[in-house]
Design an enzyme around this catalytic site. Structure first.
Site, PDB file in Angstrom:
ATOM      1  N   LYS A   1      -8.296  14.351  -2.929  1.00 43.08           N
ATOM      2  CA  LYS A   1      -8.704  13.696  -1.687  1.00 43.08           C
ATOM      3  C   LYS A   1      -8.610  14.637  -0.498  1.00 43.08           C
ATOM      4  CE  LYS A   1      -6.933   9.810   0.855  1.00 43.08           C
ATOM      5  NZ  LYS A   1      -6.291   8.549   0.492  1.00 43.08           N
TER       6      LYS A   1
ATOM      7  N   ASP B   1       0.805  -1.220   0.000  1.00 44.17           N
ATOM      8  CA  ASP B   1       0.000   0.000   0.000  1.00 44.17           C
ATOM      9  C   ASP B   1       0.846   1.282   0.000  1.00 44.17           C
ATOM     10  OD1 ASP B   1      -2.381   1.350  -0.089  1.00 44.17           O
ATOM     11  OD2 ASP B   1      -2.961   0.988   1.992  1.00 44.17           O
TER      12      ASP B   1
ATOM     13  N   LYS C   1      -8.202  -1.555   3.457  1.00 46.58           N
ATOM     14  CA  LYS C   1      -7.564  -0.253   3.661  1.00 46.58           C
ATOM     15  C   LYS C   1      -7.510   0.072   5.146  1.00 46.58           C
ATOM     16  CE  LYS C   1      -6.257   2.786   0.575  1.00 46.58           C
ATOM     17  NZ  LYS C   1      -5.151   2.488  -0.308  1.00 46.58           N
TER      18      LYS C   1
ATOM     19  N   LYS D   1       2.582   1.933   3.325  1.00 38.83           N
ATOM     20  CA  LYS D   1       1.798   2.129   4.545  1.00 38.83           C
ATOM     21  C   LYS D   1       1.933   0.994   5.543  1.00 38.83           C
ATOM     22  CE  LYS D   1      -2.446   3.425   3.061  1.00 38.83           C
ATOM     23  NZ  LYS D   1      -2.610   4.476   2.089  1.00 38.83           N
TER      24      LYS D   1
END
Ligand code: NAD
Length: 517
Positions: free
Chosen positions: A401, A311, A360, A473
C-alpha cells in the site's frame, strides 16, 4: 490450580508490601492519583489532587487459547497463520537479500520494551512489555476461523501474494489442510465485486439460526482443540455502515428482536458479535463498519462480555496519531491534512465501492479530534484542520500500500510549514502483528480484575476494551467517556495499567534523580 513451581518464573518480582504473589494470582494494592478540576463562578479553575485506592488481581496461569478469524482466508488471516507456523516450526527462508528467520516486529507486546526503573548506578533498566505480566505467547495460539471463500489457507496465502515464496513453500503443506468454516454472506453489506469469492456459505436467511451456527462453531473449535478460551477477530471485508434505526438496533431488546425477525439492517459482523457475546468469547472488530450498534453494546454490558474495535490502525492513521500529537503539543498548528492511499489487494478492491469506502473514510476522519480539542490556544472552539482522505484501487501494487500525506501547518508569525510523507508498506505485514497484540491484550483482560474500597468483590474491567485503542483507528470506549487517539497517550495507558497490576507507580519522565544536586 497451578502451583508456583509449575509457572514460568517471572523476569522480575516486585519487592513491595503492596504486592503479593500467590500460586494463582499477582495481587497489588495501588493508589491512583488524579486531578479534579472545577470551575468557579468567576471562571477560574480549582485543581484538587485526588487519590483512589484500587486492588488488582491477575491470574498467573496463561490459558491455552484459540483465535478464530472471520475472513481467515484473506490477506491478514493467511499472513498471520503462515507467520505463526513459521515461528512454531522454527523455519528459515531465503530471499535475494539472504536468510530470514521469523520475528514479531510491529507487535507492541512482543517487540517493544518498557522502562522498569533505574539500577543502583541510575541507568535505565528496560524489560520486554511481554514480561510485565504473564501473557500468552503468540506462537502457542491455535488458529482457525471462517471465510465466505472456501479456498484452503495455502491457496489463500498464494492468492494474497504477501510472503516470500521460499517461506510459502515450507508452510504450504500444513496450510493446505486448513480450510475456513462456511460463513455468513449478506451481499448488500460488502462490495458487489466480492461476489465471485462467496462459495463457502452457511445456508438460509434465518439470522437467529446463523447466530446459533457461529456459537456452535466456537464451541466445537474449543472442544476439538482442547482450548481454555477462544477470541474472535473480524478481519473480513469492510462492510457498509448499518443504518441506525429506532426500534431495530437502538436497544438490546430491539436488536435481539431484529435478529429474530432477520431484519435486513443486521450485518454479518453484528451476527458474529452477538454470537460471541452470547458465547462469552471476546470479539474484536478490525474493520471500520459500525458492527457495534447501540443495542449490541448494551448486550455486551449485560453479559459482561468483552468487545473491542474498530479498524486496525496500521499505517497512515498510526502516523497521523503520532505526528499530529507531536505537532499540536509542540504548539504548531496543522491547518490541513490531506491523505491519499492507493492499494491493490482485495481490501482495496472492496473499498473501491462507495459505501464500503465511506465506512473507511469515517473511521479515518476523527483521528485528530481529541488532539485538536486539547489545545484551545491553537484552535477556536469547533475549529478543525481541513482533513481529506482518498483511497484508490490500483491492482498492480498488490498488498504494498502507498500512503501519501501532506500536513500543512501554520507556524510562527504567519509562516507555513508543509510536511509531505510517502509511506510504502505491505499492508498485511503491518496488520498481522496488531491482530496478535489485540488477542494478547484482550486475553489478559479476561484474567485481570480490579476492586475499589466500595466493592465487595473483584470485577473485570468494562466490556468495551478501550485499552486496545493503540491498535485501533476509531477506538471504541465505554459509552459516555472520552476517546483518546493520541498514540503516545494510548501506549502510556497500556504501560501504566500493566505497571499498576504489579503494584508499580505510573511511569513518569521526571528523572529527578538526574536533575538535582
Ligand atoms: P482481504 O480482502 O484480503 O480479506 C478479507 C476476507 O474476508 C476475504 O477472504 C473475504 O472472502 C472474507 N469475507 C468477507 N466477508 C466475509 C464474511 N461475512 N464472513 C467471513 N469472511 C468474509 O482483506 P485484508 O487485507 O485481510 O483486510 C481485512 C480487513 O481488515 C479489511 O476490512 C480491512 O479494511 C481491515 N483493515 C486492514 C488493514 C491492513 O491490512 N493494514 C488495516 C486496517 C483495517
Amino acid at each position: 490450580t497451578a502451583n508456583d513451581s509449575s509457572l514460568p518464573a517471572p523476569l522480575f518480582k516486585v519487592n513491595s508490601a503492596n504486592v503479593q504473589y500467590t500460586d494463582e494470582h499477582i495481587l497489588s494494592k495501588y493508589s491512583y492519583f488524579n486531578t479534579l478540576v472545577t470551575k468557579q463562578s468567576d471562571g477560574s479553575l480549582i485543581a484538587t489532587p485526588t487519590e483512589t485506592a484500587y486492588e488488582f488481581k491477575t491470574e498467573r496461569t496463561v490459558p491455552r487459547i484459540g483465535v478464530m478469524m472471520v475472513g481467515w482466508g484473506g490477506n491478514n488471516g493467511s499472513t498471520l497463520t503462515a507467520s505463526i507456523l513459521a515461528h512454531k516450526n522454527k523455519l528459515t527462508w531465503r530471499t535475494k537479500s539472504g536468510v530470514h528467520s521469523p520475528n514479531y516486529f510491529g507487535s507492541v507486546t512482543q517487540s517493544s520494551t518498557v522502562r522498569l526503573g533505574v539500577d543502583t548506578e541510575g541507568a535505565d533498566v528496560h524489560v520486554p512489555l511481554s514480561q510485565m505480566l504473564p501473557l500468552v505467547n503468540p506462537t502457542d495460539m491455535v488458529i482457525g476461523g471462517w471465510d465466505i471463500s472456501g479456498k484452503n489457507l495455502a491457496e489463500s496465502m498464494d492468492r494474497a501474494k504477501v510472503l516470500a515464496y521460499d517461506l510459502q513453500r515450507q508452510v504450504s503443506d500444513e496450510m493446505s489442510k486448513m480450510v475456513p468454516l462456511p460463513s455468513i454472506y449478506y451481499p448488500d453489506f460488502i462490495a458487489a465485486n466480492q461476489e465471485d469469492r462467496a462459495d463457502n456459505l452457511i445456508p438460509g436467511n434465518n439470522k437467529r439460526a446463523h447466530v446459533e451456527q457461529i456459537r456452535k462453531d466456537i464451541r466445537d473449535f474449543k472442544a476439538t482443540n482442547g482450548l481454555d478460551k477462544v477470541i474472535v477477530m473480524w478481519t473480513a471485508n469492510t462492510e457498509r455502515f448499518a443504518e441506525l434505526i429506532d426500534g431495530v438496533n437502538d436497544t438490546a431488546e430491539n436488536f435481539l428482536a431484529a435478529v429474530e425477525a432477520s431484519h435486513e439492517e443486521v450485518a454479518p459482523s453484528s451476527i458474529f458479535a452477538l454470537a460471541c457475546i452470547e458465547e462469552g468469547a471476546p470479539f474484536i472488530n478490525g474493520s471500520p463498519q459500525n458492527t457495534f450498534v447501540p443495542g449490541l453494546i448494551q448486550l455486551a454490558e449485560r453479559h459482561k462480555a468483552f468487545i473491542g474495535g474498530d479498524d486496525f490502525k496500521s499505517g497512515q492513521t498510526k502516523m497521523k496519531s503520532a505526528l499530529v500529537d507531536f505537532l499540536v503539543n509542540a504548539g504548531i498548528k496543522p491547518v490541513a491534512i490531506t491523505s491519499y492511499n492507493h492499494l491493490g489487494n482485495n481490501d482495496g478492491k472492496n473499498l473501491s465501492s462507495h459505501r464500503q469506502f465511506r465506512s473507511k473514510e469515517i473511521s479515518k476522519s476523527t483521528v485528530v479530534d481529541d488532539m485538536v480539542a486539547a489545545n484551545h490556544l491553537l484552535y477556536a472552539k469547533d475549529e478543525h484542520p481541513d482533513h481529506t482522505v482518498v483511497i484508490k484501487y490500483v491492482p498492480s501494487v498488490g498488498d504494498s500500500k502507498r500512503a501519501l500525506d501532506e500536513y500543512e501547518c501554520e507556524i510562527f508569525m504567519g509562516g507555513r510549514q508543509s510536511i509531505s510523507m510517502y509511506n510504502i508498506c505491505e499492508d498485511s505485514l503491518l496488520a498481522s502483528p496488531l491482530i496478535i497484540d489485540l488477542v494478547i491484550m484482550t486475553e489478559l483482560m479476561t484474567r485481570l480484575e480490579y476492586k475499589t474500597a466500595e466493592m465487595t468483590k473483584f470485577s473485570t474491567f468494562h466490556s468495551v476494551l478501550s485499552i486496545l485503542s493503540y491498535m485501533l483507528k476509531a477506538p471504541m470506549v465505554t459509552p459516555g467517556t472520552p476517546v483518546v487517539n493520541a498514540l503516545s497517550r494510548q501506549r502510556t495507558a497500556i504501560e501504566n495499567i500493566f505497571r499498576a497490576a504489579v503494584g508499580l507507580s505510573a511511569n513518569n519522565e521526571m528523572g529527578l534523580e538526574h536533575k538535582i544536586w
